[in-house]
Structures are given as C-alpha cells and as structure tokens.
Design a protein around this motif. Structure first.
Motif, PDB file in Angstrom:
ATOM      1  N   LEU A  32      17.223 -10.950  -6.221  1.00 58.16           N
ATOM      2  CA  LEU A  32      16.150 -10.776  -5.012  1.00 58.16           C
ATOM      3  C   LEU A  32      15.422 -12.149  -5.893  1.00 58.16           C
ATOM      4  O   LEU A  32      15.799 -12.406  -6.622  1.00 58.16           O
ATOM      5  CB  LEU A  32      14.967  -9.393  -5.489  1.00 58.16           C
ATOM      6  CG  LEU A  32      15.498  -8.476  -4.910  1.00 58.16           C
ATOM      7  CD1 LEU A  32      14.511  -7.049  -5.496  1.00 58.16           C
ATOM      8  CD2 LEU A  32      14.970  -8.447  -3.099  1.00 58.16           C
ATOM      9  N   ARG A  33      14.641 -12.833  -5.001  1.00 58.04           N
ATOM     10  CA  ARG A  33      14.164 -14.225  -5.533  1.00 58.04           C
ATOM     11  C   ARG A  33      12.810 -14.351  -4.967  1.00 58.04           C
ATOM     12  O   ARG A  33      12.843 -14.630  -3.954  1.00 58.04           O
ATOM     13  CB  ARG A  33      14.763 -15.379  -4.690  1.00 58.04           C
ATOM     14  CG  ARG A  33      16.341 -15.453  -4.632  1.00 58.04           C
ATOM     15  CD  ARG A  33      17.422 -15.873  -3.965  1.00 58.04           C
ATOM     16  NE  ARG A  33      18.792 -16.251  -3.953  1.00 58.04           N
ATOM     17  CZ  ARG A  33      19.521 -17.281  -4.590  1.00 58.04           C
ATOM     18  NH1 ARG A  33      18.821 -18.392  -5.532  1.00 58.04           N
ATOM     19  NH2 ARG A  33      20.726 -17.360  -4.795  1.00 58.04           N
ATOM     20  N   GLY A  34      11.886 -14.629  -6.235  1.00 58.06           N
ATOM     21  CA  GLY A  34      10.554 -15.230  -5.666  1.00 58.06           C
ATOM     22  C   GLY A  34      10.203 -14.228  -5.534  1.00 58.06           C
ATOM     23  O   GLY A  34       8.920 -14.400  -3.962  1.00 58.06           O
ATOM     24  N   ILE A  35       9.932 -12.512  -5.156  1.00 59.57           N
ATOM     25  CA  ILE A  35       9.182 -11.558  -4.505  1.00 59.57           C
ATOM     26  C   ILE A  35       7.239 -11.761  -4.699  1.00 59.57           C
ATOM     27  O   ILE A  35       7.321 -11.312  -5.711  1.00 59.57           O
ATOM     28  CB  ILE A  35       9.720 -10.477  -4.764  1.00 59.57           C
ATOM     29  CG1 ILE A  35      11.266 -10.931  -4.303  1.00 59.57           C
ATOM     30  CG2 ILE A  35       9.088  -9.306  -3.689  1.00 59.57           C
ATOM     31  CD1 ILE A  35      11.392 -10.790  -2.101  1.00 59.57           C
ATOM     32  N   ASP A  36       6.797 -12.146  -4.245  1.00 59.29           N
ATOM     33  CA  ASP A  36       5.260 -11.136  -4.350  1.00 59.29           C
ATOM     34  C   ASP A  36       4.883 -10.587  -2.780  1.00 59.29           C
ATOM     35  O   ASP A  36       5.281 -10.726  -1.980  1.00 59.29           O
ATOM     36  CB  ASP A  36       4.536 -12.898  -4.227  1.00 59.29           C
ATOM     37  CG  ASP A  36       4.879 -13.826  -5.004  1.00 59.29           C
ATOM     38  OD1 ASP A  36       4.165 -13.636  -6.470  1.00 59.29           O
ATOM     39  OD2 ASP A  36       5.222 -14.754  -4.767  1.00 59.29           O
ATOM     40  N   PHE A  37       4.651  -9.270  -3.723  1.00 63.05           N
ATOM     41  CA  PHE A  37       4.940  -8.267  -3.111  1.00 63.05           C
ATOM     42  C   PHE A  37       3.607  -7.053  -3.772  1.00 63.05           C
ATOM     43  O   PHE A  37       4.417  -6.912  -4.738  1.00 63.05           O
ATOM     44  CB  PHE A  37       6.295  -7.451  -2.425  1.00 63.05           C
ATOM     45  CG  PHE A  37       6.086  -6.064  -2.623  1.00 63.05           C
ATOM     46  CD1 PHE A  37       5.287  -5.760  -1.189  1.00 63.05           C
ATOM     47  CD2 PHE A  37       6.832  -5.528  -2.167  1.00 63.05           C
ATOM     48  CE1 PHE A  37       5.446  -4.417  -0.404  1.00 63.05           C
ATOM     49  CE2 PHE A  37       7.196  -4.123  -2.029  1.00 63.05           C
ATOM     50  CZ  PHE A  37       6.383  -3.816  -0.918  1.00 63.05           C
ATOM     51  N   ALA A  38       2.601  -6.734  -2.932  1.00 64.80           N
ATOM     52  CA  ALA A  38       1.795  -5.380  -3.972  1.00 64.80           C
ATOM     53  C   ALA A  38       1.497  -4.369  -2.698  1.00 64.80           C
ATOM     54  O   ALA A  38       1.847  -4.463  -1.588  1.00 64.80           O
ATOM     55  CB  ALA A  38       0.601  -6.000  -4.371  1.00 64.80           C
ATOM     56  N   VAL A  39       1.530  -2.417  -3.258  1.00 60.69           N
ATOM     57  CA  VAL A  39       0.635  -1.874  -2.249  1.00 60.69           C
ATOM     58  C   VAL A  39      -0.332  -0.769  -2.980  1.00 60.69           C
ATOM     59  O   VAL A  39      -0.252  -1.147  -3.957  1.00 60.69           O
ATOM     60  CB  VAL A  39       2.298  -1.681  -2.272  1.00 60.69           C
ATOM     61  CG1 VAL A  39       1.214   0.350  -1.922  1.00 60.69           C
ATOM     62  CG2 VAL A  39       3.224  -1.557  -1.896  1.00 60.69           C
ATOM     63  N   ARG A  40      -0.898  -1.162  -2.571  1.00 53.04           N
ATOM     64  CA  ARG A  40      -2.423  -0.303  -2.272  1.00 53.04           C
ATOM     65  C   ARG A  40      -2.049   1.233  -2.139  1.00 53.04           C
ATOM     66  O   ARG A  40      -1.840   1.575  -1.533  1.00 53.04           O
ATOM     67  CB  ARG A  40      -3.472  -1.085  -2.194  1.00 53.04           C
ATOM     68  CG  ARG A  40      -3.903  -1.768  -2.441  1.00 53.04           C
ATOM     69  CD  ARG A  40      -5.005  -3.181  -2.061  1.00 53.04           C
ATOM     70  NE  ARG A  40      -5.405  -3.998  -2.968  1.00 53.04           N
ATOM     71  CZ  ARG A  40      -4.911  -5.502  -2.780  1.00 53.04           C
ATOM     72  NH1 ARG A  40      -4.095  -5.060  -1.330  1.00 53.04           N
ATOM     73  NH2 ARG A  40      -5.321  -6.364  -3.491  1.00 53.04           N
ATOM     74  N   GLU A  41      -3.587   1.923  -3.107  1.00 54.71           N
ATOM     75  CA  GLU A  41      -3.633   3.184  -2.087  1.00 54.71           C
ATOM     76  C   GLU A  41      -3.368   3.242  -1.366  1.00 54.71           C
ATOM     77  O   GLU A  41      -4.480   2.899  -0.211  1.00 54.71           O
ATOM     78  CB  GLU A  41      -4.427   3.739  -3.322  1.00 54.71           C
ATOM     79  CG  GLU A  41      -4.470   4.185  -4.995  1.00 54.71           C
ATOM     80  CD  GLU A  41      -5.506   4.472  -5.375  1.00 54.71           C
ATOM     81  OE1 GLU A  41      -5.527   5.645  -6.218  1.00 54.71           O
ATOM     82  OE2 GLU A  41      -7.025   3.720  -5.104  1.00 54.71           O
ATOM     83  N   GLY A  42      -3.354   4.877  -0.004  1.00 53.81           N
ATOM     84  CA  GLY A  42      -3.424   4.657   1.576  1.00 53.81           C
ATOM     85  C   GLY A  42      -1.788   4.127   2.000  1.00 53.81           C
ATOM     86  O   GLY A  42      -2.522   4.500   3.088  1.00 53.81           O
ATOM     87  N   GLU A  43      -1.347   2.786   1.920  1.00 49.86           N
ATOM     88  CA  GLU A  43      -0.815   1.527   2.377  1.00 49.86           C
ATOM     89  C   GLU A  43       1.030   2.686   3.149  1.00 49.86           C
ATOM     90  O   GLU A  43       1.576   3.140   1.559  1.00 49.86           O
ATOM     91  CB  GLU A  43      -0.230   0.719   1.950  1.00 49.86           C
ATOM     92  CG  GLU A  43      -1.447   0.320   1.502  1.00 49.86           C
ATOM     93  CD  GLU A  43      -1.314  -1.484   1.502  1.00 49.86           C
ATOM     94  OE1 GLU A  43      -3.077  -2.611   1.139  1.00 49.86           O
ATOM     95  OE2 GLU A  43      -0.783  -1.461   0.240  1.00 49.86           O
ATOM     96  N   CYS A  44       0.771   2.402   3.842  1.00 45.53           N
ATOM     97  CA  CYS A  44       2.658   2.926   3.882  1.00 45.53           C
ATOM     98  C   CYS A  44       3.181   1.570   4.096  1.00 45.53           C
ATOM     99  O   CYS A  44       2.787   0.390   4.941  1.00 45.53           O
ATOM    100  CB  CYS A  44       2.997   3.985   4.955  1.00 45.53           C
ATOM    101  SG  CYS A  44       4.718   4.078   5.495  1.00 45.53           S
ATOM    102  N   TRP A  45       4.231   1.144   3.668  1.00 48.19           N
ATOM    103  CA  TRP A  45       5.042  -0.458   4.013  1.00 48.19           C
ATOM    104  C   TRP A  45       6.992  -0.130   4.173  1.00 48.19           C
ATOM    105  O   TRP A  45       7.337   1.288   3.486  1.00 48.19           O
ATOM    106  CB  TRP A  45       5.716  -0.852   2.403  1.00 48.19           C
ATOM    107  CG  TRP A  45       4.801  -1.463   2.339  1.00 48.19           C
ATOM    108  CD1 TRP A  45       2.735  -1.274   1.543  1.00 48.19           C
ATOM    109  CD2 TRP A  45       3.702  -3.353   2.191  1.00 48.19           C
ATOM    110  NE1 TRP A  45       2.071  -2.438   2.011  1.00 48.19           N
ATOM    111  CE2 TRP A  45       2.506  -3.236   2.012  1.00 48.19           C
ATOM    112  CE3 TRP A  45       4.766  -4.614   3.147  1.00 48.19           C
ATOM    113  CZ2 TRP A  45       1.911  -4.851   1.745  1.00 48.19           C
ATOM    114  CZ3 TRP A  45       4.591  -5.424   3.229  1.00 48.19           C
ATOM    115  CH2 TRP A  45       2.787  -6.211   1.896  1.00 48.19           C
ATOM    116  N   VAL A  46       7.268  -0.528   5.189  1.00 47.88           N
ATOM    117  CA  VAL A  46       9.219  -0.798   5.152  1.00 47.88           C
ATOM    118  C   VAL A  46       9.266  -1.657   5.245  1.00 47.88           C
ATOM    119  O   VAL A  46       8.417  -2.939   5.732  1.00 47.88           O
ATOM    120  CB  VAL A  46       8.953  -0.033   6.993  1.00 47.88           C
ATOM    121  CG1 VAL A  46      10.602  -0.665   7.179  1.00 47.88           C
ATOM    122  CG2 VAL A  46       8.182   1.717   7.722  1.00 47.88           C
ATOM    123  N   VAL A  47      10.606  -1.676   4.612  1.00 49.28           N
ATOM    124  CA  VAL A  47      11.281  -2.557   3.974  1.00 49.28           C
ATOM    125  C   VAL A  47      12.295  -3.046   4.707  1.00 49.28           C
ATOM    126  O   VAL A  47      13.248  -1.787   4.639  1.00 49.28           O
ATOM    127  CB  VAL A  47      11.612  -2.181   2.225  1.00 49.28           C
ATOM    128  CG1 VAL A  47      12.404  -3.571   1.912  1.00 49.28           C
ATOM    129  CG2 VAL A  47      10.351  -2.730   1.423  1.00 49.28           C
TER     130      VAL A  47
END
Length: 246
Positions: A32-47
C-alpha cells in the motif's frame, strides 16, 4: 504510531479509525502506498480493485496485523500510547480468508465462537459460564446451535464460514471488517449472511467490506475506496454509476 481519534465537532459521528499517508510493507514488499482513508460511525465502505490491489492488506492493517511504515500514521478510536490494540479489537468483528485456515481443526465450535470474546485464535482458559451463554446465544442467531460440540474439521466450508461470522458477532461489534466474506459459499448461506450484515448496518453499525463483486455491496453502502496497485484511485461517496447493483 497510534493516537486517540475524537469527535471533530459537536454532533458529528466519531471517526472509528483514520489512515494518513499510510504505506504498508509485507515481507519487504510495499503493498500500500500513501493511503488517506477514514471511517466514521454509521458508514459502510466497500473496498474494491483487481487482484493484488491491496484490499486484504488494507483490512489487515486496520485490524493491526500489519504496521504502517514510518512517515504514515493510523489512528484508532480509544487507542493511544499505553493502551493495547486489544481495546480496539474488542469492538471490531473481523472476517478474512486466512482466519479459516488459522483456526486449529480440533477446536470445537463453541470454543471457536467464544474465542471472539478475547479476539484470540483458540482459548488460553476455559470459557466462563457467562461467556458460554453469550457464545451459545450467538450460535443460535446464526442457526448453529446444534453444532456447538462439533470440531471444525467436521464442518463443511459454508458451515465454518458461518461459525466465523458468529465469532465476529459474539461481542456485538460496532465495526465490521469483512474481507471477501461470501467467497466460496452456497447461495442460501450467502443470502443469510448478507442479511446479517444488512441488519447490523440498519441498526447503526459500521462496516468496511472488501469484495470483487458488485452484487455483494450492502444496500446501505455509503462510500467506496478503489485501489489499483496499492494506490487510491477513488475515495469518497458511492459514485452514481455504482448505486445500482449489477
């Protein structure tokens, strides 16, 4: 490096974790290179992304299996200097392909689910009465009550995956980290497990799901992260072209 993630402004959902300029190496190779990524309460992310894009490595880095290289940072809610990573894992449910191989085949189903209370592979001590009750109640939710005394080697592939879901659920997680959770299982089992994830999200839970298949995206998906060769291609709200399941 780790530090506490707090509320950025009154009423705004808290960040559960955040990566900043994060690079991750596995066996000397940068994945992985230079990842900027955050998850907040109630969110659903798909990678999503092709084979080798770095999806599994990202989830393992979030969970704490892989460290972030010098120059980057991962912040986890409630974790600061002197606070063990176990405090983060206590409210995270993690399902990944390697877990299916990591668990010794002689373990009984009840002990495997109960190990989720301690975020461990196997148990150092016997389950307490309260822990047994909690594990049994979770097995019932996943339709596995009759299997509690069976060993893992006596289960089918799909049954073992359901056991791992129950293990992830046993502490009523706030955040799910799901790495290709439906791969290799039959359609009825897949449907039942998808329904459990949807119920978790409907109740206000959060999730990060890595998947190759658009049909597996939860209906409640709010954001997507696309990776290619370990780099971010897109990171943000679900794009309109991807809102309709194929």
């Amino acid at each position: 490096p780790q530090s506490v993630v707090g509320v950025s402004r009154r009423g705004r959902p808290r960040e559960l974790f955040a990566l900043q300029r994060a690079s991750v190496y596995v066996d000397g190779t940068r994945i992985l290179r230079g990842i900027d990524f955050a998850v907040r309460e109630g969110e659903c992310w798909v990678v999503h992304g092709g084979n080798g894009a770095g999806k599994s490595t990202l989830l393992r880095a979030i969970y704490g299996d892989h460290p972030v290289a010098s120059g980057g940072m991962i912040q986890r809610l409630g974790v600061e200097s002197g606070v063990p990573l176990q405090d983060f894992r206590a409210w995270v449910g993690y399902i990944a392909p390697q877990l299916q191989a990591d668990h010794p085949q002689y373990l009984q189903v009840l002990d495997t689910v109960g190990s989720g209370i301690h975020s461990s592979i196997g148990l150092n001590d016997r389950l307490t009465a309260a822990e047994r009750h909690r594990a049994q109640a979770t097995l019932a939710v996943f339709g596995l009550a009759r299997f509690e005394t069976r060993t893992l080697r006596a289960l089918s592939y799909g049954q073992l995956r359901r056991v791992l879901f129950a293990r992830a659920w046993v502490r009523s997680p706030r955040l799910l980290l799901l790495d290709e959770p439906y791969a290799g299982i039959d359609t009825p089992t897949r449907g039942a497990l998808i329904a459990q994830v949807e119920a978790h999200l409907a109740a206000g839970g959060s999730a990060v799901l890595a998947s190759h298949h658009r049909a597996e995206w939860p209906a409640a998906t709010t954001h997507e992260l696309e990776l290619d060769g370990g780099r971010m291609v897109y990171c943000g709200p679900v794009r309109p072209s991807r809102r309709t399941r194929r």
